[in-house]
Design a protein around this motif. Structure first.
Motif, PDB file in Angstrom:
ATOM      1  N   GLY A 166      43.931  25.248  71.332  1.00  0.00           N
ATOM      2  CA  GLY A 166      45.370  25.276  71.510  1.00  0.00           C
ATOM      3  C   GLY A 166      45.821  26.385  72.458  1.00  0.00           C
ATOM      4  O   GLY A 166      47.022  26.618  72.619  1.00  0.00           O
ATOM      5  N   ARG A 167      44.889  27.094  73.089  1.00  0.00           N
ATOM      6  CA  ARG A 167      45.286  28.160  74.016  1.00  0.00           C
ATOM      7  C   ARG A 167      45.773  27.573  75.330  1.00  0.00           C
ATOM      8  O   ARG A 167      45.147  26.701  75.916  1.00  0.00           O
ATOM      9  CB  ARG A 167      44.118  29.135  74.239  1.00  0.00           C
ATOM     10  CG  ARG A 167      44.131  30.269  73.217  1.00  0.00           C
ATOM     11  CD  ARG A 167      43.003  31.240  73.381  1.00  0.00           C
ATOM     12  NE  ARG A 167      42.927  31.857  74.695  1.00  0.00           N
ATOM     13  CZ  ARG A 167      42.209  32.957  74.952  1.00  0.00           C
ATOM     14  NH1 ARG A 167      41.546  33.544  73.973  1.00  0.00           N
ATOM     15  NH2 ARG A 167      42.153  33.455  76.155  1.00  0.00           N
ATOM     16  N   SER A 168      46.890  28.093  75.804  1.00  0.00           N
ATOM     17  CA  SER A 168      47.531  27.541  77.001  1.00  0.00           C
ATOM     18  C   SER A 168      46.699  27.781  78.256  1.00  0.00           C
ATOM     19  O   SER A 168      46.948  27.187  79.296  1.00  0.00           O
ATOM     20  CB  SER A 168      48.904  28.184  77.188  1.00  0.00           C
ATOM     21  OG  SER A 168      48.740  29.581  77.431  1.00  0.00           O
ATOM     22  N   ILE A 188      38.667  48.002  71.279  1.00  0.00           N
ATOM     23  CA  ILE A 188      39.766  47.494  72.094  1.00  0.00           C
ATOM     24  C   ILE A 188      39.187  46.391  72.975  1.00  0.00           C
ATOM     25  O   ILE A 188      38.433  46.667  73.910  1.00  0.00           O
ATOM     26  CB  ILE A 188      40.397  48.609  72.955  1.00  0.00           C
ATOM     27  CG1 ILE A 188      40.745  49.844  72.098  1.00  0.00           C
ATOM     28  CG2 ILE A 188      41.606  48.093  73.721  1.00  0.00           C
ATOM     29  CD1 ILE A 188      42.013  49.766  71.330  1.00  0.00           C
ATOM     30  N   ASP A 189      39.523  45.154  72.655  1.00  0.00           N
ATOM     31  CA  ASP A 189      38.865  43.969  73.233  1.00  0.00           C
ATOM     32  C   ASP A 189      39.742  43.375  74.344  1.00  0.00           C
ATOM     33  O   ASP A 189      40.918  43.091  74.134  1.00  0.00           O
ATOM     34  CB  ASP A 189      38.619  43.005  72.049  1.00  0.00           C
ATOM     35  CG  ASP A 189      38.450  41.531  72.432  1.00  0.00           C
ATOM     36  OD1 ASP A 189      38.486  41.174  73.620  1.00  0.00           O
ATOM     37  OD2 ASP A 189      38.279  40.734  71.497  1.00  0.00           O
ATOM     38  N   GLY A 190      39.130  43.205  75.532  1.00  0.00           N
ATOM     39  CA  GLY A 190      39.849  42.554  76.634  1.00  0.00           C
ATOM     40  C   GLY A 190      40.832  43.476  77.339  1.00  0.00           C
ATOM     41  O   GLY A 190      41.754  43.002  78.010  1.00  0.00           O
ATOM     42  N   LYS A 240      33.582  38.356  73.651  1.00  0.00           N
ATOM     43  CA  LYS A 240      34.188  39.625  73.211  1.00  0.00           C
ATOM     44  C   LYS A 240      34.704  39.497  71.770  1.00  0.00           C
ATOM     45  O   LYS A 240      34.434  40.343  70.923  1.00  0.00           O
ATOM     46  CB  LYS A 240      35.344  40.026  74.151  1.00  0.00           C
ATOM     47  CG  LYS A 240      34.909  40.189  75.613  1.00  0.00           C
ATOM     48  CD  LYS A 240      36.048  40.705  76.482  1.00  0.00           C
ATOM     49  CE  LYS A 240      37.162  39.705  76.750  1.00  0.00           C
ATOM     50  NZ  LYS A 240      36.734  38.522  77.520  1.00  0.00           N
ATOM     51  N   GLY A 241      35.455  38.429  71.527  1.00  0.00           N
ATOM     52  CA  GLY A 241      36.043  38.246  70.199  1.00  0.00           C
ATOM     53  C   GLY A 241      34.990  37.960  69.138  1.00  0.00           C
ATOM     54  O   GLY A 241      35.012  38.534  68.045  1.00  0.00           O
ATOM     55  N   THR A 242      34.056  37.085  69.482  1.00  0.00           N
ATOM     56  CA  THR A 242      33.005  36.691  68.535  1.00  0.00           C
ATOM     57  C   THR A 242      32.206  37.901  68.057  1.00  0.00           C
ATOM     58  O   THR A 242      31.994  38.103  66.862  1.00  0.00           O
ATOM     59  CB  THR A 242      32.049  35.691  69.231  1.00  0.00           C
ATOM     60  OG1 THR A 242      32.822  34.577  69.689  1.00  0.00           O
ATOM     61  CG2 THR A 242      30.962  35.215  68.310  1.00  0.00           C
TER      62      THR A 242
END
Ligand code: UP5
Ligand code: MG
Length: 197
Positions: free
Chosen positions: A135-137, A90-92, A19-21
């Motif tokens: 680094g995403r939790s 609007i992503d996600g 989605k982000g890419t």
């Protein structure tokens, strides 16, 4: 409804589906403003004065959906920061049917939905790989499994509901990044032609 004249496109698909890419490339090619609900929540979580910091951190680590009042507030503010723009990705979001209805009732309706379809095995591989540096939790095996569960139970039904309304463009996310984006770009060109823009 100040946003009714805007072209809002929801970008949906499982965790790690691209989605982000792909949104980033649509921004350069089509002049969209890209708003990732997850990114907005992560930013809000980091703000020292936020009253929601701990709550957001918990929901994200557990792969759960943050109460929609918070997310819709962040999205609405972010849209208002771009009064000049008439195209928004609007992503996600929306991630469940309640959120979808609340957004459409209080902000505006999406004109189209991009759905990045991908088997879980590939998503898992990409997320674990990204987890080495993100680094995403929530890029760890425990959180990823919970995110998959929420996606299947809550988020996929939103895509199915939009599909019934004929709004969904399905794009396979298998293939190179360039191949996936080329397919996305072609669909987007067709969409803007259809709506005369
Ligand atoms: N990659 C991408 N495309 C590739 C390709 N074709 N070939 C090879 N590799 C490819 O991509 C993921 C990874 O795959 C990257 O490393 C990329 O290089 C590679 P990306 O574009 O980042 O995928 P994306 O779908 O954006 O993945 P993301 O992890 O962001 O999706 P999620 O839906 O899981 O995350 P999000 O940030 O949207 O939400 C996180 C959490 O926030 C949720 O779990 C939830 O707890 C919370 N949330 C809410 O509560 N409410 C909301 O409304 C939104 C989020
Ligand atoms: Mg993302």
């Amino acid at each position: 409804f100040p946003f009714d004249k805007k072209t809002v496109v929801f970008v949906l698909g499982g965790p790690g589906s691209g989605k982000g890419t792909n949104s980033a490339r649509l921004v350069s090619d089509f002049g969209f403003v890209h708003l990732s609900a997850g990114d907005l929540l992560r930013e809000e979580q980091k703000r020292p004065v936020s009253q929601y910091g701990e709550l957001i951190a918990h929901y994200i680590r557990e792969g759960l959906i943050v109460p929609h009042e918070i997310t819709i507030g962040l999205l609405r503010n972010a849209m208002m920061d771009h009064p000049e723009s008439d195209r928004f990705l609007i992503d996600g979001f929306p991630r469940n049917l309640v959120q979808a209805k609340a957004f459409e009732d209080t902000v505006c309706k999406a004109k189209k939905v991009l759905y990045f379809e991908c088997p879980e095995s590939i998503l898992l591989e990409r997320l674990l790989d990204r987890g080495k540096t993100s680094g995403r939790s929530d890029d760890n095996i425990e959180s990823i499994k919970k995110r998959f569960r929420t996606y299947v139970n809550d988020s996929k039904p939103v895509i199915d509901a939009f599909a019934e309304q004929g709004k969904v463009i399905t794009i396979s996310c298998q293939g190179t990044m360039d191949a996936v984006y080329k397919n996305t770009e072609e669909h987007m060109n067709k969409f803007f032609k259809e709506i005369g823009q």
